[in-house]
Design a protein around this motif. Structure first.
Motif, PDB file in Angstrom:
ATOM      1  N   ALA A  31       1.016  -1.315  -0.064  1.00  0.00           N
ATOM      2  CA  ALA A  31      -0.019   0.052  -0.048  1.00  0.00           C
ATOM      3  C   ALA A  31       0.865   1.461   0.051  1.00  0.00           C
ATOM      4  N   ALA A  32       1.962   1.187   0.723  1.00  0.00           N
ATOM      5  CA  ALA A  32       2.774   2.283   0.756  1.00  0.00           C
ATOM      6  C   ALA A  32       3.531   2.603  -0.495  1.00  0.00           C
ATOM      7  N   ALA A  38       1.097   6.873  -6.805  1.00  0.00           N
ATOM      8  CA  ALA A  38      -0.031   7.747  -7.012  1.00  0.00           C
ATOM      9  C   ALA A  38       0.239   9.214  -7.035  1.00  0.00           C
ATOM     10  N   GLN A  39       1.044   9.407  -5.958  1.00  0.00           N
ATOM     11  CA  GLN A  39       1.468  10.814  -5.389  1.00  0.00           C
ATOM     12  C   GLN A  39       2.362  11.241  -6.412  1.00  0.00           C
ATOM     13  N   LEU A  56      -4.599   3.885  -8.252  1.00  0.00           N
ATOM     14  CA  LEU A  56      -3.626   3.493  -7.268  1.00  0.00           C
ATOM     15  C   LEU A  56      -3.766   3.859  -5.852  1.00  0.00           C
ATOM     16  N   ALA A  57      -4.312   4.908  -5.497  1.00  0.00           N
ATOM     17  CA  ALA A  57      -4.744   5.375  -4.272  1.00  0.00           C
ATOM     18  C   ALA A  57      -5.803   4.380  -3.597  1.00  0.00           C
ATOM     19  N   GLY A  58      -6.695   4.046  -4.431  1.00  0.00           N
ATOM     20  CA  GLY A  58      -7.815   3.217  -4.013  1.00  0.00           C
ATOM     21  C   GLY A  58      -7.253   1.681  -3.852  1.00  0.00           C
ATOM     22  N   ASP A  59      -6.515   1.457  -4.602  1.00  0.00           N
ATOM     23  CA  ASP A  59      -5.639  -0.048  -4.567  1.00  0.00           C
ATOM     24  C   ASP A  59      -4.963  -0.029  -3.203  1.00  0.00           C
ATOM     25  N   ARG A  95      -7.118  11.645  -1.371  1.00  0.00           N
ATOM     26  CA  ARG A  95      -8.228  11.364  -2.606  1.00  0.00           C
ATOM     27  C   ARG A  95      -9.285  12.228  -2.512  1.00  0.00           C
ATOM     28  N   ALA A  96      -9.844  12.628  -1.415  1.00  0.00           N
ATOM     29  CA  ALA A  96     -11.167  13.679  -1.473  1.00  0.00           C
ATOM     30  C   ALA A  96     -10.507  14.854  -1.637  1.00  0.00           C
ATOM     31  N   SER A  97      -9.391  15.251  -1.459  1.00  0.00           N
ATOM     32  CA  SER A  97      -8.937  16.587  -2.006  1.00  0.00           C
ATOM     33  C   SER A  97      -8.575  16.906  -3.522  1.00  0.00           C
ATOM     34  N   ARG A  98      -8.684  15.613  -4.240  1.00  0.00           N
ATOM     35  CA  ARG A  98      -8.374  15.745  -5.378  1.00  0.00           C
ATOM     36  C   ARG A  98      -9.452  15.057  -6.374  1.00  0.00           C
TER      37      ARG A  98
END
Length: 101
Positions: A31-32, A38-39, A56-59, A95-98
């Motif tokens: 995950a890290a 993703a970032q 990718l962040a969702g994964d 994710r929410a901020s994007r």
């Protein structure tokens, strides 16, 4: 933290498939790595890479959920669930901020 997104992307991009398919990597480090990619994609890849960055962040979030379960079942990993929950909250906020308005 050093905002060296191009270097991070160049390092993580070739192993992205391995990160998502390998069974040898535990959920938290997987995950890290996925979230780091993703970032980097978001910051360096431009608009066309943003859907992939969000995916990718969702994964990463899914793997953190698995890390929580793993940590709760392994006595040697007692601190893992708290760490995974903190990282999960950070990814959710990212994710929410994007997210599209």
């Amino acid at each position: 933290g050093a905002k060296r997104y191009r270097e991070a992307r160049d390092l993580l991009e070739p192993i992205a498939d391995h990160l998502t398919t390998s069974t040898n990597l535990k959920p938290f480090p997987r995950a890290a790595a996925l979230f780091a990619l993703a970032q980097a994609l978001w910051a360096d890849g431009g608009v066309r890479d943003r859907p992939r960055a969000l995916a990718l962040a969702g994964d990463a979030e899914r793997h953190l959920a698995a890390a929580i379960v793993y940590g709760e079942t392994e006595i040697s990993m007692r601190k893992l669930p708290a760490q995974a929950r903190a990282e999960l909250a950070a990814i959710a906020a990212w994710r929410a901020s994007r997210a599209a308005p």
